[in-house]
Design an enzyme around this catalytic site. Sequence first.
Site, PDB file in Angstrom:
ATOM      1  N   VAL A 125      14.414 -17.120  14.275  1.00  0.00           N
ATOM      2  CA  VAL A 125      15.302 -16.018  13.904  1.00  0.00           C
ATOM      3  C   VAL A 125      15.412 -15.881  12.399  1.00  0.00           C
ATOM      4  O   VAL A 125      15.739 -14.812  11.874  1.00  0.00           O
ATOM      5  CB  VAL A 125      16.691 -16.214  14.538  1.00  0.00           C
ATOM      6  CG1 VAL A 125      17.401 -17.429  13.912  1.00  0.00           C
ATOM      7  CG2 VAL A 125      17.546 -14.978  14.408  1.00  0.00           C
ATOM      8  N   ALA A 126      15.152 -16.951  11.667  1.00  0.00           N
ATOM      9  CA  ALA A 126      15.191 -16.934  10.205  1.00  0.00           C
ATOM     10  C   ALA A 126      14.258 -18.019   9.685  1.00  0.00           C
ATOM     11  O   ALA A 126      14.076 -19.063  10.323  1.00  0.00           O
ATOM     12  CB  ALA A 126      16.607 -17.173   9.697  1.00  0.00           C
ATOM     13  N   ALA A 128      13.214 -19.903   5.879  1.00  0.00           N
ATOM     14  CA  ALA A 128      13.465 -20.042   4.445  1.00  0.00           C
ATOM     15  C   ALA A 128      12.444 -21.000   3.846  1.00  0.00           C
ATOM     16  O   ALA A 128      11.505 -21.439   4.512  1.00  0.00           O
ATOM     17  CB  ALA A 128      14.886 -20.529   4.191  1.00  0.00           C
ATOM     18  N   SER A 129      12.651 -21.341   2.580  1.00  0.00           N
ATOM     19  CA  SER A 129      11.654 -22.147   1.869  1.00  0.00           C
ATOM     20  C   SER A 129      11.585 -23.580   2.375  1.00  0.00           C
ATOM     21  O   SER A 129      10.536 -24.221   2.305  1.00  0.00           O
ATOM     22  CB  SER A 129      11.977 -22.146   0.373  1.00  0.00           C
ATOM     23  OG  SER A 129      13.285 -22.650   0.153  1.00  0.00           O
ATOM     24  N   ILE A 130      12.694 -24.115   2.899  1.00  0.00           N
ATOM     25  CA  ILE A 130      12.747 -25.516   3.305  1.00  0.00           C
ATOM     26  C   ILE A 130      12.632 -25.679   4.815  1.00  0.00           C
ATOM     27  O   ILE A 130      12.075 -26.649   5.301  1.00  0.00           O
ATOM     28  CB  ILE A 130      14.062 -26.163   2.799  1.00  0.00           C
ATOM     29  CG1 ILE A 130      14.112 -26.130   1.274  1.00  0.00           C
ATOM     30  CG2 ILE A 130      14.207 -27.588   3.303  1.00  0.00           C
ATOM     31  CD1 ILE A 130      13.078 -26.985   0.581  1.00  0.00           C
ATOM     32  N   ALA A 131      13.169 -24.743   5.575  1.00  0.00           N
ATOM     33  CA  ALA A 131      13.232 -24.897   7.028  1.00  0.00           C
ATOM     34  C   ALA A 131      13.263 -23.524   7.688  1.00  0.00           C
ATOM     35  O   ALA A 131      13.389 -22.493   7.021  1.00  0.00           O
ATOM     36  CB  ALA A 131      14.461 -25.711   7.415  1.00  0.00           C
ATOM     37  N   GLN A 132      13.149 -23.535   9.028  1.00  0.00           N
ATOM     38  CA  GLN A 132      13.329 -22.301   9.782  1.00  0.00           C
ATOM     39  C   GLN A 132      14.258 -22.578  10.955  1.00  0.00           C
ATOM     40  O   GLN A 132      14.465 -23.730  11.357  1.00  0.00           O
ATOM     41  CB  GLN A 132      11.999 -21.714  10.244  1.00  0.00           C
ATOM     42  CG  GLN A 132      11.264 -22.479  11.302  1.00  0.00           C
ATOM     43  CD  GLN A 132       9.893 -21.837  11.578  1.00  0.00           C
ATOM     44  OE1 GLN A 132       9.278 -21.226  10.713  1.00  0.00           O
ATOM     45  NE2 GLN A 132       9.407 -21.979  12.802  1.00  0.00           N
ATOM     46  N   LYS A 151      17.784 -25.950  13.392  1.00  0.00           N
ATOM     47  CA  LYS A 151      17.115 -25.867  12.103  1.00  0.00           C
ATOM     48  C   LYS A 151      16.059 -26.967  12.030  1.00  0.00           C
ATOM     49  O   LYS A 151      16.363 -28.152  12.214  1.00  0.00           O
ATOM     50  CB  LYS A 151      18.130 -26.037  10.971  1.00  0.00           C
ATOM     51  CG  LYS A 151      17.556 -25.824   9.578  1.00  0.00           C
ATOM     52  CD  LYS A 151      18.652 -25.772   8.524  1.00  0.00           C
ATOM     53  CE  LYS A 151      18.096 -25.458   7.157  1.00  0.00           C
ATOM     54  NZ  LYS A 151      19.167 -25.344   6.127  1.00  0.00           N
ATOM     55  N   ASP A 286      24.807 -22.642  -2.535  1.00  0.00           N
ATOM     56  CA  ASP A 286      23.610 -21.817  -2.281  1.00  0.00           C
ATOM     57  C   ASP A 286      24.065 -20.516  -1.632  1.00  0.00           C
ATOM     58  O   ASP A 286      23.622 -20.155  -0.540  1.00  0.00           O
ATOM     59  CB  ASP A 286      22.639 -22.579  -1.378  1.00  0.00           C
ATOM     60  CG  ASP A 286      21.217 -22.032  -1.476  1.00  0.00           C
ATOM     61  OD1 ASP A 286      20.953 -21.217  -2.379  1.00  0.00           O
ATOM     62  OD2 ASP A 286      20.376 -22.413  -0.638  1.00  0.00           O
TER      63      ASP A 286
END
Length: 521
Positions: A125-126, A128-132, A151, A286
């Site tokens: 669903v999302a 990002a740079s470190i995880a999904q 996550k 963040d």
Amino acid sequence: MSRLLRGATIVWVVLRHGLDELLLSNFRQPWLRGLTRVITFGRRLDAPRGQRLREALESLGPIFVKFGQVLSTRRDLLPPDISDELALLQDRVPPFDSDIAVATIERAFRRPIGEIFVSFEREPVASASIAQVHFAVVRDRTGREREVAVKVLRPGMLPVIDKDVALLRMMAGWVEALSSDGKRLKPREVVAEFDTYLHDELDLVREAANAAQLRRNMEGLDLVLIPEVFWELSHAEVFVMERMKGVPINQVDRLRAAGVDIPKLARDGVTIFFTQVFRDGFFHADMHPGNIQVSLEPANFGRYISLDFGIVGTLTEVDKEYLAQNFVAFFRRDYKRVAELHIESGWVPASTRVNDLEAAIRTVCEPYFDRPLKEISLGMVLLRLFQTSRRFQVEIQPQLVLLQKTLLNIEGLGRQLDPELDLWSTAKPFLEKWMLEQLGPPRLWRELRAEAPQYAKILPDLPRLLHDYLRHKPRDNRAELQELLAAQKRTNRLLQSLLYGGLGFVLGLLAMQLIVRVRLF
């Protein structure tokens, strides 16, 4: 060698995506425009500039993606096309293969995914740079089915981050060695702080602990929702939390259409930020729109939802009190007190004249009072303060770098929500109340309650200790002190004799050499 290779990779990505053309095209000098045509000859740069910048940051890795996320919140500083593209970095970084995510989950919990979750959505669903993040359903300890967000850490992150941080560390060393401001800016210490936060973000158990702490801290505020942590399903590479349903905060038109009070939402955001910073000394660091949503559920309508707790900032009691006093003095326009606080804290040399520093701070800050957020820029204020700091040799405080970054994010969000927001008048009552609680009777009462167990141990022994002290008076140590002084004097005389004797010996040698040379001549 690895740092040189990484530097070469960065240069190649810059050239490949035409970021050099993007920079040079903003200058109006004819010779620079001519240079731009020369260096772009033979390269196809048909894609829009914002897309090229976003794709370059994505290909360079997590550190550069985070830089793009920070820039994306500052629509007042960037053209709309670039801001819109960089906003995709907040939760739309290209995902990694779902099979890898499933394998990571099964390896972490040593069970097939069908035994861990009632259902699991393989489509993220999302990302990002470190995880999904994937949505799933679990059965809790009571047997009730719960919707959760899973996550999963992106594979291969540690070597990439280590290479980038090593490159930053090398560049920081250059800045410190070659720049006159290098030591004052403390670039290596700033990079070390950044390194710590990035490596902490790679441990999802730490992120789960951050979420649990923020949830406890925010329980009584009724302004923000923090997801519940499922500790039995938390691992260094996998973090399972309560699924939160909300609208991203940057979708202002959708929130307004749903009936959310946008000006109140902006004021609540300021309150949440200052509460986390000054009351708790533990704040979400963040805060880009991908991590902040607003609930439209009837039970929690209009409340913030915080997500992604990999980076949090902490402040000591000393830092909190110093910053709060600075803010309060600033809001009262007591620039002399601001100058005194800078000198007392050691941020500027003790020889600095208070009146000179006061005048400089007044010149920077006074033009921005009594104006709505749309007419001011904290970024510009910080820039002018930075220019002033060079004159007075203000030292950068690495422990406050995250706070400064978050403050810029908050201003960017506030500008999108309510450009008419008066940041000063919103924050001033909160800080004054907090200062009263810190310095007044409530602070004394809290500290007495905290120390009560220790007092309970000491008080029963106090009468006996007092009696022993009065009955056995401290013995007179004057004789020992006189003896020590006499010994010190004897030592001093001995050292003087040795010194004079040595000098006499050296002078005698010189005299003998002179006599011998004269006779030979």
